[in-house]
Motif scaffolding. Structure first.
Motif, PDB file in Angstrom:
ATOM      1  N   GLU A  36      49.352  35.849   4.593  1.00  0.00           N
ATOM      2  CA  GLU A  36      48.822  36.145   5.921  1.00  0.00           C
ATOM      3  C   GLU A  36      49.953  36.302   6.933  1.00  0.00           C
ATOM      4  O   GLU A  36      49.932  37.207   7.772  1.00  0.00           O
ATOM      5  N   LEU A  37      50.955  35.425   6.843  1.00  0.00           N
ATOM      6  CA  LEU A  37      52.108  35.524   7.738  1.00  0.00           C
ATOM      7  C   LEU A  37      52.838  36.848   7.538  1.00  0.00           C
ATOM      8  O   LEU A  37      53.229  37.518   8.499  1.00  0.00           O
ATOM      9  N   GLY A  38      52.981  37.256   6.279  1.00  0.00           N
ATOM     10  CA  GLY A  38      53.622  38.539   5.981  1.00  0.00           C
ATOM     11  C   GLY A  38      52.829  39.710   6.533  1.00  0.00           C
ATOM     12  O   GLY A  38      53.394  40.677   7.051  1.00  0.00           O
ATOM     13  N   ALA A  39      51.507  39.642   6.439  1.00  0.00           N
ATOM     14  CA  ALA A  39      50.656  40.715   6.961  1.00  0.00           C
ATOM     15  C   ALA A  39      50.786  40.811   8.474  1.00  0.00           C
ATOM     16  O   ALA A  39      50.876  41.915   9.031  1.00  0.00           O
ATOM     17  N   VAL A  40      50.811  39.664   9.144  1.00  0.00           N
ATOM     18  CA  VAL A  40      50.960  39.663  10.601  1.00  0.00           C
ATOM     19  C   VAL A  40      52.310  40.253  10.991  1.00  0.00           C
ATOM     20  O   VAL A  40      52.407  41.049  11.928  1.00  0.00           O
ATOM     21  N   ARG A  41      53.355  39.902  10.261  1.00  0.00           N
ATOM     22  CA  ARG A  41      54.689  40.467  10.547  1.00  0.00           C
ATOM     23  C   ARG A  41      54.699  41.980  10.364  1.00  0.00           C
ATOM     24  O   ARG A  41      55.269  42.704  11.160  1.00  0.00           O
ATOM     25  N   ALA A  42      54.052  42.432   9.295  1.00  0.00           N
ATOM     26  CA  ALA A  42      54.000  43.877   9.044  1.00  0.00           C
ATOM     27  C   ALA A  42      53.250  44.593  10.161  1.00  0.00           C
ATOM     28  O   ALA A  42      53.677  45.651  10.630  1.00  0.00           O
ATOM     29  N   LEU A  43      52.145  44.020  10.609  1.00  0.00           N
ATOM     30  CA  LEU A  43      51.380  44.633  11.702  1.00  0.00           C
ATOM     31  C   LEU A  43      52.197  44.664  12.985  1.00  0.00           C
ATOM     32  O   LEU A  43      52.153  45.641  13.733  1.00  0.00           O
ATOM     33  N   LYS A  44      52.948  43.602  13.243  1.00  0.00           N
ATOM     34  CA  LYS A  44      53.802  43.583  14.434  1.00  0.00           C
ATOM     35  C   LYS A  44      54.862  44.670  14.368  1.00  0.00           C
ATOM     36  O   LYS A  44      55.135  45.351  15.349  1.00  0.00           O
ATOM     37  N   ARG A  45      55.457  44.849  13.198  1.00  0.00           N
ATOM     38  CA  ARG A  45      56.488  45.881  13.030  1.00  0.00           C
ATOM     39  C   ARG A  45      55.915  47.284  13.234  1.00  0.00           C
ATOM     40  O   ARG A  45      56.597  48.181  13.695  1.00  0.00           O
ATOM     41  N   LEU A  46      54.661  47.450  12.870  1.00  0.00           N
ATOM     42  CA  LEU A  46      54.009  48.747  13.047  1.00  0.00           C
ATOM     43  C   LEU A  46      53.433  48.929  14.444  1.00  0.00           C
ATOM     44  O   LEU A  46      52.942  49.996  14.782  1.00  0.00           O
ATOM     45  N   GLY A  47      53.482  47.866  15.254  1.00  0.00           N
ATOM     46  CA  GLY A  47      52.934  47.942  16.600  1.00  0.00           C
ATOM     47  C   GLY A  47      51.420  47.826  16.638  1.00  0.00           C
ATOM     48  O   GLY A  47      50.783  48.308  17.568  1.00  0.00           O
ATOM     49  N   LEU A  48      50.845  47.184  15.624  1.00  0.00           N
ATOM     50  CA  LEU A  48      49.390  47.074  15.529  1.00  0.00           C
ATOM     51  C   LEU A  48      48.911  45.628  15.630  1.00  0.00           C
ATOM     52  O   LEU A  48      47.830  45.297  15.150  1.00  0.00           O
ATOM     53  N   ALA A  49      49.704  44.774  16.270  1.00  0.00           N
ATOM     54  CA  ALA A  49      49.347  43.356  16.320  1.00  0.00           C
ATOM     55  C   ALA A  49      48.607  42.971  17.600  1.00  0.00           C
ATOM     56  O   ALA A  49      48.111  41.864  17.702  1.00  0.00           O
ATOM     57  N   ASP A  50      48.507  43.868  18.563  1.00  0.00           N
ATOM     58  CA  ASP A  50      47.858  43.501  19.827  1.00  0.00           C
ATOM     59  C   ASP A  50      46.339  43.648  19.729  1.00  0.00           C
ATOM     60  O   ASP A  50      45.806  44.131  18.743  1.00  0.00           O
ATOM     61  N   ASP A  51      45.657  43.202  20.768  1.00  0.00           N
ATOM     62  CA  ASP A  51      44.189  43.220  20.765  1.00  0.00           C
ATOM     63  C   ASP A  51      43.608  44.632  20.767  1.00  0.00           C
ATOM     64  O   ASP A  51      42.516  44.852  20.271  1.00  0.00           O
ATOM     65  N   GLY A  52      44.325  45.590  21.323  1.00  0.00           N
ATOM     66  CA  GLY A  52      43.813  46.955  21.411  1.00  0.00           C
ATOM     67  C   GLY A  52      44.100  47.801  20.184  1.00  0.00           C
ATOM     68  O   GLY A  52      43.733  48.977  20.142  1.00  0.00           O
ATOM     69  N   ALA A  53      44.750  47.237  19.178  1.00  0.00           N
ATOM     70  CA  ALA A  53      45.150  48.016  18.000  1.00  0.00           C
ATOM     71  C   ALA A  53      43.950  48.573  17.243  1.00  0.00           C
ATOM     72  O   ALA A  53      43.975  49.717  16.799  1.00  0.00           O
ATOM     73  N   ALA A  54      42.916  47.781  17.099  1.00  0.00           N
ATOM     74  CA  ALA A  54      41.736  48.265  16.361  1.00  0.00           C
ATOM     75  C   ALA A  54      41.117  49.466  17.070  1.00  0.00           C
ATOM     76  O   ALA A  54      40.736  50.450  16.427  1.00  0.00           O
ATOM     77  N   GLY A  55      41.045  49.400  18.386  1.00  0.00           N
ATOM     78  CA  GLY A  55      40.516  50.532  19.151  1.00  0.00           C
ATOM     79  C   GLY A  55      41.412  51.751  19.046  1.00  0.00           C
ATOM     80  O   GLY A  55      40.925  52.885  18.962  1.00  0.00           O
ATOM     81  N   ASP A  56      42.730  51.516  19.049  1.00  0.00           N
ATOM     82  CA  ASP A  56      43.677  52.622  18.918  1.00  0.00           C
ATOM     83  C   ASP A  56      43.527  53.318  17.570  1.00  0.00           C
ATOM     84  O   ASP A  56      43.524  54.550  17.489  1.00  0.00           O
ATOM     85  N   VAL A  57      43.406  52.533  16.518  1.00  0.00           N
ATOM     86  CA  VAL A  57      43.251  53.110  15.180  1.00  0.00           C
ATOM     87  C   VAL A  57      41.932  53.865  15.091  1.00  0.00           C
ATOM     88  O   VAL A  57      41.873  54.967  14.534  1.00  0.00           O
ATOM     89  N   ALA A  58      40.875  53.305  15.650  1.00  0.00           N
ATOM     90  CA  ALA A  58      39.579  53.993  15.639  1.00  0.00           C
ATOM     91  C   ALA A  58      39.661  55.313  16.406  1.00  0.00           C
ATOM     92  O   ALA A  58      39.116  56.329  15.971  1.00  0.00           O
ATOM     93  N   GLU A  59      40.366  55.291  17.537  1.00  0.00           N
ATOM     94  CA  GLU A  59      40.522  56.503  18.336  1.00  0.00           C
ATOM     95  C   GLU A  59      41.348  57.554  17.594  1.00  0.00           C
ATOM     96  O   GLU A  59      41.027  58.746  17.620  1.00  0.00           O
ATOM     97  N   LEU A  60      42.393  57.110  16.897  1.00  0.00           N
ATOM     98  CA  LEU A  60      43.198  58.043  16.113  1.00  0.00           C
ATOM     99  C   LEU A  60      42.383  58.650  14.969  1.00  0.00           C
ATOM    100  O   LEU A  60      42.497  59.843  14.685  1.00  0.00           O
ATOM    101  N   ARG A  61      41.537  57.841  14.341  1.00  0.00           N
ATOM    102  CA  ARG A  61      40.687  58.367  13.266  1.00  0.00           C
ATOM    103  C   ARG A  61      39.693  59.390  13.823  1.00  0.00           C
ATOM    104  O   ARG A  61      39.441  60.420  13.199  1.00  0.00           O
TER     105      ARG A  61
END
Length: 105
Positions: A36-61
């Motif tokens: 889980e810690l590794g997954a969180v680090r990976a998301l942070k590196r990709l810039g997808l760790a903030d609260d709005g990331a899910a909305g951003d990904v949905a908007e991109l899709r």
């Protein structure tokens, strides 16, 4: 490190911990937390760790889906125009062949 190598290292570490007297449930919990810690680090590196990331990904899709729909519609429209042009040329050829071009002059 590849997934197979990571899994192998994890298995070795679990075996080592078990050999040293650690409880297997504890070792699995440690591995789960590490994952889980590794997954969180990976998301942070990709810039997808903030609260709005899910909305951003949905908007991109949604944007990608709209782009694909527009591209498909453009190809269909182009195909329809090609068919119309071919039919118009065919009709003009038939008209010339039957002598209707003389009637127009």
């Amino acid at each position: 490190m590849s997934a197979a190598a990571t899994g192998s290292v994890l298995a070795q570490l679990l075996a080592q911990g078990r050999g040293e007297g650690a409880d297997i449930a504890t070792l699995r919990a440690i591995a789960e937390e590490a994952g889980e810690l590794g997954a969180v680090r990976a998301l942070k590196r990709l810039g997808l760790a903030d609260d709005g990331a899910a909305g951003d990904v949905a908007e991109l899709r949604e944007l990608l889906r709209a782009w694909r729909d527009a591209k498909r519609s453009a190809w269909r429209a182009l195909g329809a125009w090609v068919v119309r042009i071919v039919l118009a040329l065919l009709l003009a050829g038939i008209a010339v062949r039957l002598g209707f071009d003389e009637a127009l002059k």
